[in-house]
Write a protein that holds these residues in place. Structure first.
Motif, short mmCIF file in Angstrom:
data_model
loop_
_atom_site.label_atom_id
_atom_site.label_comp_id
_atom_site.label_asym_id
_atom_site.label_seq_id
_atom_site.Cartn_x
_atom_site.Cartn_y
_atom_site.Cartn_z
N TRP A 5 48.00 -29.45 -35.72
CA TRP A 5 47.32 -28.59 -36.68
C TRP A 5 48.14 -27.36 -37.02
O TRP A 5 48.68 -26.69 -36.15
CB TRP A 5 45.95 -28.12 -36.15
CG TRP A 5 45.46 -26.89 -36.87
CD1 TRP A 5 45.49 -25.61 -36.44
CD2 TRP A 5 44.93 -26.85 -38.21
NE1 TRP A 5 44.99 -24.74 -37.39
CE2 TRP A 5 44.63 -25.48 -38.50
CE3 TRP A 5 44.65 -27.81 -39.18
CZ2 TRP A 5 44.08 -25.07 -39.71
CZ3 TRP A 5 44.09 -27.40 -40.39
CH2 TRP A 5 43.82 -26.05 -40.64
N ARG A 6 48.27 -27.12 -38.31
CA ARG A 6 48.83 -25.87 -38.79
C ARG A 6 48.16 -25.56 -40.12
O ARG A 6 47.92 -26.46 -40.94
CB ARG A 6 50.35 -25.95 -38.98
CG ARG A 6 50.94 -24.56 -39.28
CD ARG A 6 52.43 -24.63 -39.53
NE ARG A 6 53.21 -25.04 -38.37
CZ ARG A 6 53.53 -24.24 -37.36
NH1 ARG A 6 53.08 -22.99 -37.33
NH2 ARG A 6 54.28 -24.68 -36.37
N ARG A 7 47.82 -24.32 -40.32
CA ARG A 7 47.18 -23.92 -41.57
C ARG A 7 48.09 -24.27 -42.74
O ARG A 7 49.32 -24.11 -42.66
CB ARG A 7 46.91 -22.41 -41.55
CG ARG A 7 46.02 -21.93 -42.68
CD ARG A 7 45.72 -20.45 -42.56
NE ARG A 7 46.89 -19.62 -42.81
CZ ARG A 7 46.87 -18.30 -42.94
NH1 ARG A 7 45.72 -17.65 -42.81
NH2 ARG A 7 47.97 -17.62 -43.16
N GLU A 58 40.42 -20.64 -36.36
CA GLU A 58 41.22 -21.21 -37.45
C GLU A 58 40.36 -21.44 -38.68
O GLU A 58 40.81 -21.25 -39.82
CB GLU A 58 41.88 -22.51 -37.01
CG GLU A 58 43.02 -22.32 -36.03
CD GLU A 58 44.16 -21.53 -36.67
OE1 GLU A 58 44.65 -21.93 -37.73
OE2 GLU A 58 44.56 -20.49 -36.10
N ASN A 94 40.02 -18.15 -40.34
CA ASN A 94 41.25 -17.73 -41.00
C ASN A 94 41.42 -18.39 -42.36
O ASN A 94 42.05 -17.83 -43.26
CB ASN A 94 42.45 -18.05 -40.12
CG ASN A 94 42.54 -17.15 -38.92
OD1 ASN A 94 41.98 -16.04 -38.92
ND2 ASN A 94 43.21 -17.60 -37.86
#
Length: 676
Positions: free
Chosen positions: A152-154, A392, A395
Motif C-alpha cells: 500500500w502506498r497513497r 491512511e 489522509n
C-alpha cells in the motif's frame, strides 16, 4: 501509431463493464509520437484520462496530453514523500499544447512506467486480493511471476516510481496488485494491455470462485433474512424520511435506495457488523461511502417506530465517532471537517440507503458500497479482510488535493439537493413547472393520471437521476401515498410539493350538475388537501422544512361568468394556503399560492374543451382566446405556462425564504383580481 481514438475505445470497453472498474474509477493511458509544431519534429506524448472523468463515457475532451520526456524529467526534482503533493502542480509544466483535461494524481503511474499502454482499474476481484491479510502471498499463488505485489502506498508520484521499478525488476510481469487499492497492467499495444487487464481480473475472480470457502460472511442470523418484497419496500418508504433528515443534519442530501440481493444477503449474515465496522479500503470507495456505514442493529421484523428510535440514537453516536476520527488525525493544515453524517445506512431485511449532494452521487455511492461488499466477500473467502489503516483513510479523505477538487466544483444551482413532486405535470403548467425545477437542480417526480405521459415527460428532462414519472389520481388517498412512497424511495425524501392537478367545466349555475360540482371539488379542493396531508407527514418527519405550492387562479378572487364550480373550488384552494401556512409554519414548511390568468397555450384544461367554452362566453374564436385574455390585462401580455413556473421557482428559492401564506398573481395585471 497510437491514436487517442484507440485509447478511448479501450477505455469505454473496460469502463462499461462493472466487473472491471466502478464509475469514475481508474484511468488508462497510451503513449505515441506526434508532430511538435514548434520544432517540426516528432515528440513522444502520453494521452491519459484526466481528473474526474469516467472510463465508460470517456471522450477525447477528457484526456490530458503530456510530453513524456518532460514528465520523466520530474524524477530529478522530486522532493520526496513529504512534499509529494507538489508534483501534481508540476504536471502542468509537462503538458503538450493546451494540455487537454486536468492531469490526475495517477498521472505518474502511467508516465513513469516503461510501457506504451497502461491500465489502472478497480475490479472487485483484484481489490479482494489487494485487501486480503495475506494478499502478497495470494498474488504469488494466483498469478506466479506474471503479476507483482506493490505494498500500500497513497496514490501519487512515489507510487508511480514504485510501479516503474517493479516492472523493470520483473520482466515477465504484465501487471501488479496494488495493496489496499486496485490493479495496474500494461502492454506494448492497446490490445495487449486490454487483454492483460481482463486476464488479471478474470483469473482473480476464477480463483476466488474455485477456492473460496462457503459462507464467507458467516452463517445466517436468525431474524435478519430479507423481508418479502412488498413488506421491505413499505418499511423502506416508512423509514426514508427519518433517514434523510438524519443524513442531512449538516447539509441537505438526496437519497437512493437499493434492496439488491448482494446487500440483503450481506446483512443477513453473522459477520456483517464486524466487516461493516472495518470500513471500505479502496480510495475510490471510501471517498464516496465515508470510512464506514451506519448499520441498524435490529432484526428485519423490528417495528418501524422502534427502528426509528434506534436509528436516531445510532446517528448521534455515529456523529460523535466521526468527529473523534477527524480529531484523531487532523493537523493544523487539514481541511475543515466536511460533515459527520453517514453516506451509507444499512437496514437488515430491508436494504441500503445512500446519500449525496445529488441523485447521481447518491446512486454511485450505493454502487461503491456494493463493490465494497463484493471485495469483502472475496477477501474473506480466501483470507481475512484487512483494509488500510484508518490514518491512511483520513489522509486521503482530507487530502489537500481532494479538497482542491471539491473547491473546483461548480456552484450548486438554486434548487440543488431538493426533491419536488408536481401533480398534473405531464402537460401544460405542471410540465413547465417540472421542467423549470429540474433545470434549477431539483429531482422531480412527475405525477399524472396518464402513466405513459408522465414517464415520457420525465424522460424528456433526463435520466432517472433527474426525474421519474408516476401515476396518481389525486382524488385517491391510496394513489397519492403510492406516489409519495415512490418519491422517497427514488430520491430519499421530499422538499417541495406543487398542487397543480386540475380540470374545469365552463357552465352557468343552472346548467352545473351536482356531478360537475363534485368532480371539480374532488380533483382540486379534495385532491390538494389529500396531497398536502400526505406530503406534510414526510416534510415534518424529515425536519428539513419545505414548500407546498397551490396553483390556484385569479378566479379564486375574481367573479367571472359561467364557472361557479371551478371558481368556488379555486377559492377553496386559496384558503387552504392560508390555513396550512399557519399550521405548518412551526415545522419550517412554507405554503404559498399562485393565481394565474387563463393559460391557453400548452394547457391540458383549455385543449380539453374549456377553451372553446370560455371563448364562446367571451364571443371570440378559440384560437383568439389567448390574445383576448392578454388584451384585457394591464400589461397586455398573454400568460404562458413558463410564467407560472417562474413564480414557483422564485417562491421556493432562497430569496423568499421568509415568505408564507402569500398568493402571487401571474395574470399580467387583472385589476378586478387584485388582492385586498
Amino acid at each position: 501509431m497510437t491514436t487517442p481514438a484507440e485509447l478511448i475505445a479501450r477505455s469505454n470497453r473496460l469502463g462499461s463493464d462493472p466487473r472491471n472498474t466502478n464509475f469514475a474509477g481508474g484511468n488508462t493511458s497510451a503513449k505515441g509520437l506526434a508532430l511538435d509544431p514548434v520544432t517540426g519534429e516528432n515528440v513522444e506524448l502520453m494521452w491519459v484520462k484526466g481528473s474526474g472523468g469516467d472510463l465508460g463515457t470517456l471522450t477525447e475532451a477528457g484526456l490530458a496530453i503530456l510530453r513524456v520526456d518532460r514528465l520523466r524529467a520530474l524524477t530529478s526534482v522530486y522532493p520526496g514523500l513529504d512534499r509529494e503533493d507538489e508534483m501534481v502542480a508540476a504536471f502542468d509544466h509537462t503538458l503538450f499544447g493546451k494540455g487537454g483535461a486536468t492531469p490526475s494524481i495517477d498521472t505518474a503511474m502511467h508516465g513513469l512506467v516503461e510501457a506504451a499502454h497502461v491500465d489502472h482499474l478497480h475490479p472487485d476481484s483484484g481489490i479482494a486480493i489487494a485487501t486480503a491479510a495475506d494478499g502478497e502471498a495470494l498474488t504469488a499463488t494466483i498469478f506466479g511471476s506474471k503479476v507483482a505485489w506493490v505494498p500500500w502506498r497513497r496514490p501519487g508520484f512515489q507510487l508511480g516510481l514504485d510501479i516503474a521499478a517493479i516492472k523493470a525488476e520483473n520482466p515477465d510481469a504484465i501487471g501488479c496488485i496494488l495493496g489496499g487499492h486496485g490493479v495496474t497492467t500494461w502492454g506494448d499495444t492497446s490490445e495487449e494491455a486490454e487483454a492483460n487487464s481482463l486476464w488479471l481480473i478474470d483469473t482473480a475472480a476464477s480463483f476466488i470462485e474455485l477456492n473460496g470457502r462457503p459462507e464467507p460472511f458467516g452463517p445466517a442470523l436468525d431474524g435478519y433474512a430479507a423481508l418479502d418484497k412488498k413488506e421491505r419496500l413499505a418499511k423502506a418508504a416508512a423509514l426514508a424520511p427519518t433517514l434523510r433528515g438524519l443524513a442531512s443534519t449538516d447539509k441537505a442530501q438526496v437519497g437512493h435506495f437499493t434492496d439488491s440481493e448482494v446487500v440483503l444477503d450481506f446483512l443477513a449474515r453473522s459477520e456483517h457488523p464486524r466487516l461493516a465496522g472495518l470500513g471500505t479500503s479502496c480510495p475510490d470507495h471510501f471517498l464516496r461511502t465515508k470510512v464506514k456505514p451506519l448499520v441498524l442493529d435490529m432484526p428485519a421484523g423490528a417495528p418501524v417506530e422502534d427502528a426509528i428510535a434506534r436509528l436516531r440514537d445510532l446517528h448521534a453516536q455515529y456523529r460523535l465517532d466521526y468527529q473523534a476520527y477527524y480529531d484523531r488525525h487532523a493537523t493544523v493544515d487539514s481541511p475543515a471537517i466536511r460533515g459527520a453524517d453517514p453516506a451509507i445506512v444499512l437496514i437488515p431485511g430491508v436494504g441500503m440507503f445512500s446519500y449525496g449532494v445529488n441523485k447521481q452521487t447518491a446512486r454511485v455511492s450505493s454502487d461503491f458500497y456494493t463493490n465494497a461488499i463484493n471485495v469483502m466477500r472475496g477477501a474473506e473467502s480466501l483470507s481475512t479482510y484487512a483494509p488500510i489503516e484508518e490514518s491512511e483513510k483520513f489522509n486521503i479523505e482530507y487530502w489537500s488535493l481532494e479538497e482542491a477538487k471539491l473547491q473546483r466544483m461548480a456552484k450548486p444551482k438554486s434548487h440543488a439537493s431538493r426533491v419536488a413532486l408536481v401533480t398534473g405535470a405531464a402537460s401544460g403548467i405542471g410540465k413547465a413547472i417540472a421542467t423549470r425545477l429540474a433545470a434549477d437542480g431539483a429531482c422531480v417526480i412527475i405525477a399524472d393520471l396518464d402513466l405513459e405521459k408522465a414517464r415520457d415527460a420525465a424522460a424528456a428532462l433526463g435520466s432517472t437521476d433527474v426525474a421519474i414519472g408516476v401515476q396518481a389520481n389525486v382524488t385517491s388517498a391510496a394513489e397519492i401515498q403510492a406516489a409519495i412512497d415512490a418519491a422517497v424511495l427514488a430520491f430519499g425524501g421530499l422538499d417541495l410539493v406543487v398542487n397543480n392537478a386540475g380540470l374545469s367545466l365552463s357552465k352557468p349555475l343552472l346548467e352545473t350538475t351536482e356531478g360537475d360540482w363534485d368532480l371539480q371539488h374532488n380533483v382540486m379542493a379534495k385532491g390538494s388537501f389529500l396531497v398536502s396531508k400526505a406530503s406534510a407527514k414526510v416534510l415534518i418527519e424529515q425536519g428539513m422544512g419545505g414548500d407546498i405550492i397551490y396553483i390556484s387562479s385569479k378566479n379564486s378572487v375574481f367573479a367571472g361568468p359561467n364557472n361557479i364550480a371551478y371558481s368556488a373550488t379555486k377559492a377553496d384552494q386559496a384558503h387552504q394556503v392560508r390555513l396550512l401556512a399557519v399550521e405548518l409554519g412551526e415545522h419550517g414548511v412554507k405554503v404559498n399560492g399562485i393565481n394565474p390568468d387563463g393559460v391557453v397555450r400548452g394547457s391540458g384544461i383549455f385543449s380539453g374543451g374549456w377553451g372553446a367554452k370560455r371563448a364562446a362566453v367571451y364571443g371570440v374564436s378559440e384560437d383568439e382566446l389567448g390574445t383576448y385574455y392578454a388584451k384585457r390585462t394591464i400589461l397586455g401580455r398573454e400568460v404562458l405556462p413558463e410564467n407560472v413556473a417562474n413564480a414557483v421557482a422564485v417562491l421556493t428559492g432562497a430569496d423568499l425564504s421568509h415568505t408564507t401564506g402569500l398568493h402571487i398573481p401571474v395574470d399580467a395585471g387583472v385589476a378586478a383580481a387584485f388582492l385586498r
